[in-house]
Design a protein around this motif. Structure first.
Motif, mmCIF file in Angstrom:
data_model
loop_
_atom_site.group_PDB
_atom_site.id
_atom_site.type_symbol
_atom_site.label_atom_id
_atom_site.label_comp_id
_atom_site.label_asym_id
_atom_site.label_seq_id
_atom_site.Cartn_x
_atom_site.Cartn_y
_atom_site.Cartn_z
ATOM 1 N N VAL A 47 0.835 -1.209 0.000
ATOM 2 C CA VAL A 47 0.000 0.000 0.000
ATOM 3 C C VAL A 47 0.865 1.252 0.000
ATOM 4 N N GLN A 50 2.572 1.662 -3.333
ATOM 5 C CA GLN A 50 1.644 2.112 -4.371
ATOM 6 C C GLN A 50 1.372 3.608 -4.230
ATOM 7 N N VAL A 51 1.109 4.033 -3.000
ATOM 8 C CA VAL A 51 0.735 5.432 -2.772
ATOM 9 C C VAL A 51 1.898 6.368 -3.067
ATOM 10 N N THR A 52 3.057 6.069 -2.518
ATOM 11 C CA THR A 52 4.169 7.008 -2.652
ATOM 12 C C THR A 52 4.681 7.096 -4.086
ATOM 13 N N TRP A 54 2.694 6.999 -6.634
ATOM 14 C CA TRP A 54 1.681 7.682 -7.439
ATOM 15 C C TRP A 54 1.399 9.107 -6.988
ATOM 16 N N TYR A 82 -6.742 9.228 -9.946
ATOM 17 C CA TYR A 82 -6.423 8.236 -8.916
ATOM 18 C C TYR A 82 -7.491 7.160 -8.798
ATOM 19 N N PHE A 85 -6.474 3.421 -9.466
ATOM 20 C CA PHE A 85 -6.254 2.303 -8.555
ATOM 21 C C PHE A 85 -7.422 1.324 -8.589
ATOM 22 N N SER A 257 -4.590 -3.901 -1.449
ATOM 23 C CA SER A 257 -3.607 -2.820 -1.577
ATOM 24 C C SER A 257 -4.091 -1.764 -2.565
ATOM 25 N N HIS A 260 -6.912 0.373 -0.777
ATOM 26 C CA HIS A 260 -6.391 1.313 0.223
ATOM 27 C C HIS A 260 -5.549 2.409 -0.432
ATOM 28 N N ALA A 261 -4.805 2.054 -1.451
ATOM 29 C CA ALA A 261 -3.997 3.063 -2.147
ATOM 30 C C ALA A 261 -4.883 4.114 -2.796
ATOM 31 N N SER A 265 -4.209 7.936 -1.487
ATOM 32 C CA SER A 265 -3.592 8.837 -2.466
ATOM 33 C C SER A 265 -4.568 9.914 -2.914
#
Length: 455
Positions: A47, A50-52, A54, A82, A85, A257, A260-261, A265
């Protein structure tokens, strides 16, 4: 003083990233992200990674800039990307249902070498744009923080490129995953402090932010929101950083993941957009991609926090883009042997090419998103008809859809030169909307005409 604080904090983050990078590199870890014990990453690691990767520096700046010009609609338009995701998680699930280990696997089984080659060209351009755009933001930040230093922009780009390449080339995807966790946690703490200071400041009015139309009116932000909806299905499929993370853990962990991402994000992007919207509300002049604007708006510590957030997000995206570039060159294109040195050579080439592109005059950060997003739109009819509806699609249909998307990307890129006579004198986002509709019409027509029930 501000410049010294920015350099000191960012240097600590780089040193910490080098410290947490794996000491030993393995082939499976370098290209597949496996840990030292051979285990796949867990939910939290996936997670945060993925977030960091994007909410990278370019995206944060785009959200703020679009918020400044088009108010809440501009920020929402960028946040809509976003939704990738959700659509990306759906695409990964369908691919894995069919036994594919990547988008290339699925395309190769249906369209052969030609189909995979077209796709690989698009994602290579995507990766190159990631390296270029994030290094560009690094240069913009240090040029603003050190205006008295003539070569601050070029020197900072070179230094971050070398340091980012150092730990990326050592551990590949496994290094990117481990450092993503550290970088994301530091980013969240710093950004939370900055956002808290913004919303509690005397001049902040949430109602005004949520109804703001920016300095240029909300219309083009609404147009851009429509563009995002048209591109959001194909957009994740051409992003190798996201797709690579869709096949390295078990299916349940992967599915969760992506979910949550999406919300983490999305909230970060909207929150960062508030900084641009607030600048427009108080009547601040647009200066240097908003960096100069913020310098006059906020107290020194808040300005430092904002710029450090951007630098951390740039660093975290660079290592992931390089890891995906190595996998593309070695595993998919097979241009070098599947060795650590083969992957490292690919990383070096992409980093050098991206750094050289920063010398190019165009500094409009959204253009890279618009061009690559339009180029990816050939995947929308192909995936919807072939993957979702499970129909066979003819190669000629695929190639027509691909050609239309590339032509559309070229039309937007050269809208002020070669394609001036074809496109009206509308705003560039209105032109982009027309191009996207045209690409989808041509693509769906070709794919539907060239499809039939699978045997």
């Amino acid at each position: 003083m501000q410049a010294a604080a920015i350099i000191a904090i960012f240097s600590l983050v780089i040193l910490a990233s080098l410290a947490v990078a794996p000491r030993r590199a393995t082939i499976d870890g370098f290209f597949g992200g496996a840990g030292a014990s051979g285990r796949a990453p867990g939910l939290l690691v996936l997670v945060l990674s993925q977030v960091t990767t994007w909410i990278f520096a370019r995206s944060l700046m785009n959200a703020a800039i679009l918020g400044y010009f088009y108010g809440i609609w501009g920020t929402l338009a960028y946040a809509a990307y976003y939704g990738s995701f959700l659509t990306g998680g759906f695409i990964v699930g369908r691919l894995r249902d069919g036994g594919a280990g990547s988008v290339q696997d699925w395309l190769g089984a249906r369209f052969g070498v030609a189909g995979v080659t077209c796709y690989n060209v698009v994602i290579a351009l995507r990766l190159l744009s990631e390296v270029f755009a994030n290094l560009l933001v690094v240069g913009l930040i240090f040029a603003a923080a050190l205006p008295e230093v003539g070569l601050a922009r070029e020197a900072s780009i070179l230094l971050v490129a070398v340091l980012g390449l150092a730990y990326s080339a050592w551990g590949g995807l496994s290094a990117a995953l481990r450092t993503d966790v550290l970088q994301m946690l530091v980013f969240l703490v710093i950004f939370a402090l900055a956002f808290g200071a913004l919303v509690t400041s005397p001049g902040f009015d949430l109602g005004a932010v949520l109804t703001s139309q920016g300095t240029s009116g909300s219309w083009n932000g609404q147009v851009l929101l429509l563009v995002a909806f048209l591109q959001v299905f194909s957009y994740p499929a051409h992003d190798p950083v996201m797709m690579d993370r869709g096949f390295i853990a078990d299916r349940d962990t992967t599915r969760r993941s992506f979910l949550h991402a999406f919300w983490i994000s999305g909230l970060c992007i909207i929150a960062f957009g508030f900084f641009g919207i607030q600048a427009a509300i108080i009547g601040a002049e647009y200066e240097g991609q908003l960096i100069g604007t913020w310098m006059g708006m906020f107290p020194p510590w808040l300005f430092v926090a904002l710029l450090v957030s951007l630098l951390i997000s740039a660093l975290s995206t660079l290592d992931s883009a390089l890891a995906s570039a190595a996998r593309l060159v070695v595993d998919e294109l097979k241009l070098t042997p599947r060795t650590l040195n083969g992957g490292r050579v690919a990383m070096i080439v992409f980093m050098i090419a991206g750094a050289l592109l920063t010398l190019w005059g165009n500094q409009t950060l959204f253009d890279a998103v618009a061009v690559s997003g339009t180029a990816s739109m050939f995947l929308t009819p192909v995936l919807l008809v072939g993957l979702v509806l499970r129909r066979e699609v003819a190669l000629w249909s695929y190639m027509v859809a691909f050609g239309a998307a590339i032509m559309g990307a070229a039309a937007y890129f050269a809208r002020e030169d070669v394609f001036t006579a074809i496109l009206s004198e509308a705003h560039k986002y209105e032109q982009l909307l027309v191009i996207c509709v045209g690409v989808l019409v041509v693509g769906f027509t070709a794919v539907l005409l060239g499809s039939r029930k699978a045997l």
